[in-house]
Design a protein around this motif. Structure first.
Motif, short mmCIF file in Angstrom:
data_model
loop_
_atom_site.label_atom_id
_atom_site.label_comp_id
_atom_site.label_asym_id
_atom_site.label_seq_id
_atom_site.Cartn_x
_atom_site.Cartn_y
_atom_site.Cartn_z
N GLU A 64 1.86 -3.33 61.78
CA GLU A 64 2.83 -3.62 60.61
C GLU A 64 3.44 -2.21 60.34
O GLU A 64 3.04 -1.15 60.93
N TYR A 65 4.67 -2.49 59.62
CA TYR A 65 5.61 -1.39 59.28
C TYR A 65 4.80 -0.14 58.86
O TYR A 65 5.21 0.83 59.02
N LYS A 66 4.24 -0.15 57.82
CA LYS A 66 3.53 0.99 57.18
C LYS A 66 2.75 1.65 58.10
O LYS A 66 2.71 2.63 57.83
N ASP A 67 1.99 0.94 59.01
CA ASP A 67 1.20 1.37 60.14
C ASP A 67 2.06 2.42 61.10
O ASP A 67 1.78 3.43 61.60
N MET A 68 3.44 1.60 61.31
CA MET A 68 4.16 2.47 62.45
C MET A 68 4.64 3.58 61.75
O MET A 68 4.79 4.39 62.26
N GLN A 69 4.98 3.62 60.45
CA GLN A 69 5.70 4.58 59.80
C GLN A 69 4.67 5.73 59.72
O GLN A 69 4.88 7.04 60.01
N GLU A 70 3.08 5.45 59.52
CA GLU A 70 2.26 6.59 59.53
C GLU A 70 2.03 6.99 61.01
O GLU A 70 1.80 8.17 61.09
N VAL A 71 2.05 6.14 61.88
CA VAL A 71 1.99 6.69 63.48
C VAL A 71 2.95 7.65 63.75
O VAL A 71 2.81 8.84 64.40
N PHE A 72 4.22 7.37 63.42
CA PHE A 72 5.25 8.25 63.80
C PHE A 72 5.35 9.44 62.88
O PHE A 72 5.79 10.61 63.28
N ARG A 73 4.77 9.50 61.60
CA ARG A 73 4.80 10.51 60.77
C ARG A 73 4.05 11.56 61.41
O ARG A 73 4.21 12.59 61.40
N ARG A 74 2.69 11.15 62.04
CA ARG A 74 1.77 11.90 62.58
C ARG A 74 2.28 12.41 63.75
O ARG A 74 2.18 13.53 64.20
N PHE A 75 2.94 11.61 64.47
CA PHE A 75 3.50 12.33 65.89
C PHE A 75 4.46 13.32 65.63
O PHE A 75 4.62 14.46 66.15
N GLU A 76 5.43 13.26 64.55
CA GLU A 76 6.49 14.03 64.19
C GLU A 76 5.64 15.52 63.71
O GLU A 76 6.28 16.51 64.06
N ALA A 77 4.40 15.18 62.95
CA ALA A 77 3.73 16.45 62.32
C ALA A 77 3.13 17.03 63.24
O ALA A 77 3.34 18.45 63.41
N GLY A 78 2.78 16.68 64.54
CA GLY A 78 2.10 17.16 65.56
C GLY A 78 3.13 17.98 66.35
O GLY A 78 2.60 19.20 67.14
N GLU A 79 4.19 17.27 66.74
CA GLU A 79 5.40 17.91 67.56
C GLU A 79 6.58 17.62 67.02
O GLU A 79 7.34 16.64 67.51
N PRO A 80 7.00 18.40 66.17
CA PRO A 80 8.23 18.10 65.63
C PRO A 80 9.66 18.16 66.33
O PRO A 80 10.59 17.15 65.84
N HIS A 81 9.54 18.76 67.49
CA HIS A 81 10.60 18.72 68.25
C HIS A 81 10.40 18.44 69.96
O HIS A 81 10.42 19.16 70.54
N PRO A 82 9.83 17.27 70.07
CA PRO A 82 9.42 16.88 71.14
C PRO A 82 10.54 17.14 72.28
O PRO A 82 11.74 16.84 72.04
N LYS A 83 10.26 17.54 73.65
CA LYS A 83 11.36 17.57 74.48
C LYS A 83 10.85 16.85 76.02
O LYS A 83 9.54 16.96 76.30
N GLY A 84 11.82 16.33 76.84
CA GLY A 84 11.46 15.96 77.83
C GLY A 84 11.05 17.01 78.84
O GLY A 84 11.76 18.32 78.69
N GLU A 85 10.38 16.89 79.78
CA GLU A 85 9.64 18.09 80.87
C GLU A 85 10.57 18.36 82.11
O GLU A 85 10.12 19.05 82.85
N LEU A 86 11.59 17.37 82.22
CA LEU A 86 12.22 17.68 83.53
C LEU A 86 13.35 18.92 83.19
O LEU A 86 14.12 18.90 82.27
N GLU A 87 13.28 19.82 84.23
CA GLU A 87 14.22 21.02 83.94
C GLU A 87 15.60 20.50 84.24
O GLU A 87 15.82 20.13 85.49
N HIS A 88 16.43 21.04 83.70
CA HIS A 88 17.84 20.53 83.86
C HIS A 88 18.71 21.77 83.05
O HIS A 88 18.33 22.33 82.23
N THR A 89 19.89 21.87 83.46
CA THR A 89 20.92 22.78 83.00
C THR A 89 22.29 22.24 82.44
O THR A 89 22.92 22.81 81.55
N ASN A 90 22.39 21.03 82.65
CA ASN A 90 23.56 20.01 82.12
C ASN A 90 23.46 18.89 82.26
O ASN A 90 22.58 18.28 82.79
#
Length: 214
Positions: free
Chosen positions: A6-32
């Protein structure tokens, strides 16, 4: 198949994801944009770590389509021979480099259709580039996201296209930009394939997976 959260649970899931890792990044190294595109294409049926190991010596000498063409297929093959399907991937990278030079003035395009017109570039690869380089809320569904989505109820679907639409339709808009990063990282390190680490999972109370581990 589990039901969509449900929408309220989706909000909470992603709130927790963001709290745990505010700035997630892909792990492939690249320069451009070009090295990102090539790295993602090389990562098909390979690990990010394996691609990074192969490309660390490649990017300093071939970080543009023109330089990649100068290196040539044989030269590229020597750099990526530790990666699965390296011969076909080398052919595709040289072909896409030539097309970028001839049709796109050496620049990586910012539309999905243009990206998918390149050899070896499917929808998932195009979506990664659109998201990571161009900032588009595109959802690149890999095996991790497919597994997490169907286990948890975050984005259930019978195939990757349905899962992609489930993310776009159900993840709150403020989390769309980073959604696929959070889901990939969760699948790679917590919700792993054979024995998920449910005891370390910060969304386990919202997850619908019935066979939770201790």
């Amino acid at each position: 198949m589990v039901r969509q959260l449900e929408y309220k649970d989706m909000q909470e899931v992603f709130r927790r994801f963001e709290a745990g890792e505010p700035h997630p990044k892909g792990e492939l190294e690249h320069t451009n944009a070009f090295t990102l595109l090539v790295a993602v294409a090389l990562s098909a049926q390979a690990t990010d770590a394996g691609v990074n190991k192969a490309t660390r010596a490649l990017w300093p000498i071939a970080d543009t389509p023109e330089k990649m063409l100068a290196l040539g297929e044989e030269g590229l093959t020597e750099h990526i021979k530790t990666i699965g399907l390296f011969r076909q991937k080398a052919k595709n990278v040289i072909k896409l480099s030539r097309i970028l030079v001839e049709r796109f003035d050496g620049q990586v395009p910012s539309s999905r259709a243009a990206l998918m017109s390149l050899p070896g570039v499917g929808r998932k690869t195009a979506n990664v580039v659109l998201n990571m380089w161009w900032g588009h809320p595109a959802q690149a569904v890999d095996t991790h996201i497919f597994r997490v989505g169907n286990r948890t109820g975050i984005c259930p679907g019978k195939d990757v296209d349905v899962v992609e639409r489930a993310i776009e339709d159900n993840v709150p808009v403020e989390y769309q930009r980073q959604a696929h990063h959070w889901l990939i990282l969760h699948g790679r390190y917590i919700c792993v394939a054979r024995k998920p680490k449910c005891g370390a999972c910060h969304i386990r109370d919202l997850c619908q997976f019935e066979e939770k581990t201790l």
